[in-house]
Design an enzyme around this catalytic site. Structure first.
Site, PDB file in Angstrom:
ATOM      1  N   GLY A 183       0.877  -1.161  -0.081  1.00 48.56           N
ATOM      2  CA  GLY A 183       0.091  -0.051  -0.204  1.00 48.56           C
ATOM      3  C   GLY A 183       0.856   1.405  -0.313  1.00 48.56           C
ATOM      4  O   GLY A 183       1.723   1.364   0.713  1.00 48.56           O
ATOM      5  N   GLY A 205       1.185   3.979   3.840  1.00 50.90           N
ATOM      6  CA  GLY A 205       2.409   3.226   3.576  1.00 50.90           C
ATOM      7  C   GLY A 205       3.746   3.923   3.095  1.00 50.90           C
ATOM      8  O   GLY A 205       4.708   3.375   3.469  1.00 50.90           O
ATOM      9  N   HIS A 240     -20.434  10.024   5.678  1.00 52.20           N
ATOM     10  CA  HIS A 240     -20.164  11.377   5.583  1.00 52.20           C
ATOM     11  C   HIS A 240     -21.485  12.242   5.172  1.00 52.20           C
ATOM     12  O   HIS A 240     -22.174  11.747   4.405  1.00 52.20           O
ATOM     13  CB  HIS A 240     -19.033  11.624   4.518  1.00 52.20           C
ATOM     14  CG  HIS A 240     -18.531  13.061   4.610  1.00 52.20           C
ATOM     15  ND1 HIS A 240     -19.236  14.255   4.553  1.00 52.20           N
ATOM     16  CD2 HIS A 240     -17.235  13.347   5.271  1.00 52.20           C
ATOM     17  CE1 HIS A 240     -18.398  15.256   4.708  1.00 52.20           C
ATOM     18  NE2 HIS A 240     -17.300  14.801   5.285  1.00 52.20           N
ATOM     19  N   ARG A 266     -19.810  13.848  12.396  1.00 54.35           N
ATOM     20  CA  ARG A 266     -20.449  13.317  11.221  1.00 54.35           C
ATOM     21  C   ARG A 266     -21.737  12.459  11.471  1.00 54.35           C
ATOM     22  O   ARG A 266     -22.747  12.484  10.567  1.00 54.35           O
ATOM     23  CB  ARG A 266     -19.336  12.433  10.376  1.00 54.35           C
ATOM     24  CG  ARG A 266     -18.485  13.607   9.790  1.00 54.35           C
ATOM     25  CD  ARG A 266     -17.220  12.765   9.190  1.00 54.35           C
ATOM     26  NE  ARG A 266     -16.393  13.762   8.738  1.00 54.35           N
ATOM     27  CZ  ARG A 266     -15.094  13.643   8.306  1.00 54.35           C
ATOM     28  NH1 ARG A 266     -14.596  12.490   8.194  1.00 54.35           N
ATOM     29  NH2 ARG A 266     -14.554  14.660   7.899  1.00 54.35           N
ATOM     30  N   HIS A 326     -18.046   6.677   3.827  1.00 53.49           N
ATOM     31  CA  HIS A 326     -16.679   7.596   3.931  1.00 53.49           C
ATOM     32  C   HIS A 326     -15.612   6.914   4.311  1.00 53.49           C
ATOM     33  O   HIS A 326     -14.382   6.983   3.894  1.00 53.49           O
ATOM     34  CB  HIS A 326     -17.205   8.962   4.371  1.00 53.49           C
ATOM     35  CG  HIS A 326     -16.195   9.731   4.272  1.00 53.49           C
ATOM     36  ND1 HIS A 326     -15.665  10.323   3.264  1.00 53.49           N
ATOM     37  CD2 HIS A 326     -15.168  10.384   5.163  1.00 53.49           C
ATOM     38  CE1 HIS A 326     -14.376  11.169   3.235  1.00 53.49           C
ATOM     39  NE2 HIS A 326     -14.464  11.482   4.640  1.00 53.49           N
ATOM     40  N   ARG A 359     -15.185   8.511  13.595  1.00 53.32           N
ATOM     41  CA  ARG A 359     -13.828   9.278  13.362  1.00 53.32           C
ATOM     42  C   ARG A 359     -14.033  10.778  13.246  1.00 53.32           C
ATOM     43  O   ARG A 359     -15.265  11.213  12.810  1.00 53.32           O
ATOM     44  CB  ARG A 359     -13.168   8.900  12.253  1.00 53.32           C
ATOM     45  CG  ARG A 359     -12.150   9.762  11.634  1.00 53.32           C
ATOM     46  CD  ARG A 359     -11.215   9.282  10.648  1.00 53.32           C
ATOM     47  NE  ARG A 359     -11.767   9.319   9.235  1.00 53.32           N
ATOM     48  CZ  ARG A 359     -11.882  10.580   8.548  1.00 53.32           C
ATOM     49  NH1 ARG A 359     -11.231  11.509   8.989  1.00 53.32           N
ATOM     50  NH2 ARG A 359     -12.298  10.627   7.496  1.00 53.32           N
ATOM     51  N   LEU A 379      -5.958  11.721   8.302  1.00 51.87           N
ATOM     52  CA  LEU A 379      -4.580  11.997   7.620  1.00 51.87           C
ATOM     53  C   LEU A 379      -3.667  11.990   8.831  1.00 51.87           C
ATOM     54  O   LEU A 379      -2.564  11.450   8.576  1.00 51.87           O
ATOM     55  CB  LEU A 379      -4.703  13.531   6.972  1.00 51.87           C
ATOM     56  CG  LEU A 379      -5.747  13.597   5.758  1.00 51.87           C
ATOM     57  CD1 LEU A 379      -5.835  14.892   5.232  1.00 51.87           C
ATOM     58  CD2 LEU A 379      -5.230  12.545   4.820  1.00 51.87           C
TER      59      LEU A 379
HETATM   60  C1  LIG Z   1     -12.828  11.592  -0.428  1.00 45.79           C
HETATM   61  C2  LIG Z   1     -11.948  11.475   0.907  1.00 45.79           C
HETATM   62  C3  LIG Z   1     -11.737  12.745   1.624  1.00 45.79           C
HETATM   63  C4  LIG Z   1     -11.133  12.640   2.722  1.00 45.79           C
HETATM   64  N1  LIG Z   1     -10.662  13.872   3.778  1.00 45.79           N
HETATM   65  C5  LIG Z   1      -9.982  13.858   4.593  1.00 45.79           C
HETATM   66  C6  LIG Z   1      -9.620  14.912   5.378  1.00 45.79           C
HETATM   67  O1  LIG Z   1      -9.904  16.100   5.052  1.00 45.79           O
HETATM   68  N2  LIG Z   1      -9.004  14.544   6.305  1.00 45.79           N
HETATM   69  C7  LIG Z   1      -8.678  13.420   7.174  1.00 45.79           C
HETATM   70  O2  LIG Z   1      -8.125  13.452   8.132  1.00 45.79           O
HETATM   71  N3  LIG Z   1      -9.160  12.177   6.539  1.00 45.79           N
HETATM   72  C8  LIG Z   1      -9.884  12.280   5.367  1.00 45.79           C
HETATM   73  N4  LIG Z   1     -10.206  11.269   4.526  1.00 45.79           N
HETATM   74  C9  LIG Z   1      -9.711   9.891   5.009  1.00 45.79           C
HETATM   75  C10 LIG Z   1      -8.276   9.767   4.773  1.00 45.79           C
HETATM   76  O3  LIG Z   1      -7.815  10.385   3.314  1.00 45.79           O
HETATM   77  C11 LIG Z   1      -7.875   8.251   4.294  1.00 45.79           C
HETATM   78  O4  LIG Z   1      -8.459   7.460   5.444  1.00 45.79           O
HETATM   79  C12 LIG Z   1      -6.423   7.947   4.479  1.00 45.79           C
HETATM   80  O5  LIG Z   1      -5.718   9.052   3.533  1.00 45.79           O
HETATM   81  C13 LIG Z   1      -6.010   6.522   4.028  1.00 45.79           C
HETATM   82  O6  LIG Z   1      -4.760   6.583   3.973  1.00 45.79           O
HETATM   83  P1  LIG Z   1      -3.937   5.026   3.639  1.00 45.79           P
HETATM   84  O7  LIG Z   1      -2.551   5.087   3.423  1.00 45.79           O
HETATM   85  O8  LIG Z   1      -4.144   4.175   4.797  1.00 45.79           O
HETATM   86  O9  LIG Z   1      -4.926   4.363   2.593  1.00 45.79           O
HETATM   87  P2  LIG Z   1      -5.003   4.777   0.763  1.00 45.79           P
HETATM   88  O10 LIG Z   1      -4.671   6.005   0.729  1.00 45.79           O
HETATM   89  O11 LIG Z   1      -6.245   4.278   0.652  1.00 45.79           O
HETATM   90  O12 LIG Z   1      -3.907   3.975   0.142  1.00 45.79           O
HETATM   91  C14 LIG Z   1      -4.126   2.435   0.199  1.00 45.79           C
HETATM   92  C15 LIG Z   1      -2.925   1.998  -0.767  1.00 45.79           C
HETATM   93  O13 LIG Z   1      -3.073   0.548  -0.982  1.00 45.79           O
HETATM   94  C16 LIG Z   1      -2.979   0.005  -1.990  1.00 45.79           C
HETATM   95  N5  LIG Z   1      -3.486  -1.297  -2.019  1.00 45.79           N
HETATM   96  C17 LIG Z   1      -4.717  -1.745  -1.734  1.00 45.79           C
HETATM   97  N6  LIG Z   1      -4.895  -3.113  -2.027  1.00 45.79           N
HETATM   98  C18 LIG Z   1      -3.786  -3.449  -2.649  1.00 45.79           C
HETATM   99  C19 LIG Z   1      -3.431  -4.831  -3.120  1.00 45.79           C
HETATM  100  N7  LIG Z   1      -4.138  -5.887  -2.974  1.00 45.79           N
HETATM  101  N8  LIG Z   1      -2.082  -5.018  -3.344  1.00 45.79           N
HETATM  102  C20 LIG Z   1      -1.330  -3.972  -3.641  1.00 45.79           C
HETATM  103  N9  LIG Z   1      -1.681  -2.479  -3.103  1.00 45.79           N
HETATM  104  C21 LIG Z   1      -2.733  -2.418  -2.601  1.00 45.79           C
HETATM  105  C22 LIG Z   1      -3.291   1.002  -2.881  1.00 45.79           C
HETATM  106  O14 LIG Z   1      -2.715   0.986  -4.220  1.00 45.79           O
HETATM  107  C23 LIG Z   1      -3.144   2.339  -2.169  1.00 45.79           C
HETATM  108  O15 LIG Z   1      -1.780   2.606  -2.602  1.00 45.79           O
HETATM  109  C24 LIG Z   1     -10.964  11.355   3.388  1.00 45.79           C
HETATM  110  C25 LIG Z   1     -11.149  10.181   2.687  1.00 45.79           C
HETATM  111  C26 LIG Z   1     -11.934  10.270   1.454  1.00 45.79           C
HETATM  112  C27 LIG Z   1     -12.257   9.079   0.610  1.00 45.79           C
END
Ligand SMILES: Cc1cc2nc3c(=O)[nH]c(=O)nc-3n(C[C@H](O)[C@H](O)[C@H](O)COP(=O)(O)OP(=O)(O)OC[C@H]3O[C@@H](n4cnc5c(N)ncnc54)[C@H](O)[C@@H]3O)c2cc1C
Length: 556
Positions: A10, A15, A227, A271, A336, A371, A377
């Site tokens: 990820g 990640g 959301h 929310r 969301h 949350r 973030l």
């Molecule tokens: C529209 C939106 C707006 C948001 N706004 C906010 C905000 O303003 N403030 C806040 O705090 N939070 C916000 N959030 C929540 C926050 O953005 C996310 O919870 C957070 O960014 C998730 O980060 P992550 O690194 O855990 O996962 P992600 O950014 O979802 O990354 C997941 C990674 O895993 C990889 N992956 C998945 N499955 C596999 C697989 N089988 N094999 C290989 N790779 C895989 C993908 O390619 C990707 O690179 C928002 C969420 C959304 C949807």
């Protein structure tokens, strides 16, 4: 076979942050099924929380988060999140991302829902985008080996340890066995289990399902965040930042209806609360087309809209045909965020040696039952850095384990069988039906008999999924294949979400049961833990960590 000390699966914010940190002393590989900059983190708009300025305190951030979580968040984990926030913000800024400023040059902050102080730092409404590109630059600068468009299909556990993974190289069409001393899962959420979701198409909960399959416990999966404000029609997010900047929610009578429910916080109640209020307005006939309410920023004026919420302006124009400077946006709640996930301690460790998890796929439980905006973030960077350090420390004294090549052959055989299968069911039909079941029967408001129906229907879909056929027989860029694998992950997780929701006979945070409308601390102040045992789902419970804040009634 490919070897690394640490393999991070990820490449979203969590990640990448973990990989960059671990690579300071370890050999690290990072795998992503899409290019890192296309991860869902890039869609975040509103902001990232930290106590930075006089008037705000750690205690206040911790308490807001505990209260927001409806007392289900683990307070030891929340303390880490809040106390390590400021240094992480400054570190990010020193890496080169310049936050939006106040007139006197300080980092500007806006108020998001459930916060008692404006503490969300932001880059206009492109917060996630900016952070994701920043960390990608840092990743390129580091010596982390990046595997783009590699899809992990299986984790390997031998002798109780997680020793590697199998990947489908989407570009080349072959399978690879990867071996590591430690694996860090950072695969994000499962929003696509729901028909109405703000999440990217790639958010299919892969890591949670993969970890569950090898015996890692999942926690609190019934807690799904909805959301309140997503564009009617597409469910593209309209950031909480819009209400943080002063946007109004209005019903079909033109009333700011939040006045009736939460006069102290109005549009900036948390929310879960705002989502329920919108649903009630619509249900009682005060919405539009029985579907949505209005979000109004027409009092902002064009200059403020352009400066503070330019992306929202663009999205509303393109996806709802609305000019928000002059017209109100049609909005409705949608899935969301996933509060639940792979259960970890505050070092990202799971119950399986060598397997770590961080970010939205994990449940260290800083968000509990609900949350707060800006805390996710924050979790990705605070815990990303922390888990990166921990895993580097772990591998320093860990050895590579033997790993059998037969895993690769077995997985290749399984995939070949899947591709050759002749069946009449369609992957897209099953995914559509599944997502509607969850949205309408395990959604904002839940009732026992509807959740039971959902569970039965999910089981039927699991059965039908065995007869899904794949028309594309080539292995290069077989997106039909990846979509079928994702469907399997979603089916596994959906059953767990619904079962958790049926089991939890109370209302807490985002989990609202019409048939059990009160929170019940005597029976339910505990985490739901779900583990795979002998091919079935076993539920157990774990105490919540309470350090300083005893549960109180959650009123705003
Ligand atoms: C529209 C939106 C707006 C948001 N706004 C906010 C905000 O303003 N403030 C806040 O705090 N939070 C916000 N959030 C929540 C926050 O953005 C996310 O919870 C957070 O960014 C998730 O980060 P992550 O690194 O855990 O996962 P992600 O950014 O979802 O990354 C997941 C990674 O895993 C990889 N992956 C998945 N499955 C596999 C697989 N089988 N094999 C290989 N790779 C895989 C993908 O390619 C990707 O690179 C928002 C969420 C959304 C949807």
């Amino acid at each position: 076979m490919i070897y690394h000390d640490v393999i991070v699966i990820g490449a979203g914010l969590a990640g990448m942050r973990a990989a960059i940190e671990a690579s300071k002393s370890a050999d690290v590989g990072i795998i992503s099924k899409v290019y890192p900059t296309r991860s869902h983190s890039g869609a975040a708009q509103g902001g990232i929380n930290a106590v930075l300025h006089p008037g705000d305190t750690f205690d206040s951030h911790i308490f807001d988060t505990v209260k927001g979580s409806d007392y289900l968040g683990d307070q030891n984990a929340i303390e880490v999140l809040c106390k390590e926030a400021p240094e992480n913000i400054y570190e990010i800024e020193h890496m080169g991302a310049i936050f939006s400023r106040t007139d006197d040059g300080k980092i500007a902050q806006r108020e998001l829902g459930g916060a008692s102080f404006p503490r969300a730092c932001f880059f206009g409404d492109l917060t996630g985008h900016t952070l994701l590109h920043l960390l990608y630059e840092q990743l390129l600068k580091s010596n982390v080996k990046i595997y783009n468009e590699w899809f992990v299909t299986k984790l390997i556990k031998e002798n109780g340890r997680c020793t590697g993974a199998i990947c489908y190289n989407i570009q080349k069409g072959n399978f690879e066995l990867l071996k590591a001393k430690a694996i860090v899962l950072a695969t994000g959420g499962y929003g696509r289990a729901f028909a109405r979701t703000t999440n990217a198409h790639i958010n299919t909960g892969d890591g949670m399902a993969l970890a569950y399959e090898i015996g890692a416990p999942l926690a609190d999966m019934e807690f799904v965040q909805f959301h309140p404000t997503t564009l009617f029609g597409t469910n593209i997010l309209v950031s909480e930042g819009v209400r943080g900047e002063g946007g109004y929610l209005k019903n079909n009578k033109g009333e700011r209806f939040m006045e009736r429910y939460v006069p102290s916080k109005m549009e900036l109640a948390p929310r879960d609360v705002v989502s329920r209020c919108i649903q009630i307005e619509v249900r009682e006939g005060r919405g539009f087309e029985n579907e949505y309410v209005h979000l109004d920023v027409t009092h902002f004026g064009e200059a403020k809209v352009n400066e503070k919420i330019p992306q929202v302006k663009e999205l509303a124009r393109k996806f709802a045909g609305v000019d928000i400077v002059k017209e109100q946006m049609p909005v409705q709640p949608a899935q969301h965020y996933s509060m639940g996930g792979i259960r970890t301690n505050i070092w990202g460790e799971t119950n399986i040696k060598g397997l770590f998890a961080v970010g939205e796929c994990a449940c260290v439980s800083v968000h509990g039952a609900n949350r707060l905006g800006g805390n996710s973030l924050l979790e990705t960077v605070v815990y990303g850095r922390r888990i990166g350090r921990k895993v580097a420390e772990y591998i320093a004294s860990a050895e590579f384990q033997k790993i059998s090549e037969s895993h690769l052959k077995d997985e290749e055989k399984r995939i070949k069988k899947l591709i050759d299968r002749k069946g009449k069911e369609s992957n897209s039909v099953i995914r559509k039906e599944l997502s509607e079941i969850l949205t309408f029967k395990v959604g904002v408001f839940r009732v026992g008999n509807e959740i039971e129906e959902a569970l039965n229907e999910i089981k039927k879909l699991q059965d039908r999924a065995e007869r899904v056929s794949i028309q594309d027989k080539e292995l290069v860029y077989n997106t039909q294949l990846t979509s079928v694998l994702e469907m399997e992950f979603l089916l596994t997780l959906s059953e767990i979400i619904a079962l958790g929701a049926l089991n939890r006979k109370e209302s807490r945070g985002a989990h609202y049961r019409n048939d059990y409308p009160e929170r019940d601390d005597a029976k339910w102040l505990k985490h739901t833990i779900v583990t795979k045992k002998d091919d079935s789902i076993k539920i157990s419970y774990e105490d919540v960590s309470i350090t300083k804040y005893q549960p109180q009634k959650r009123v705003y």
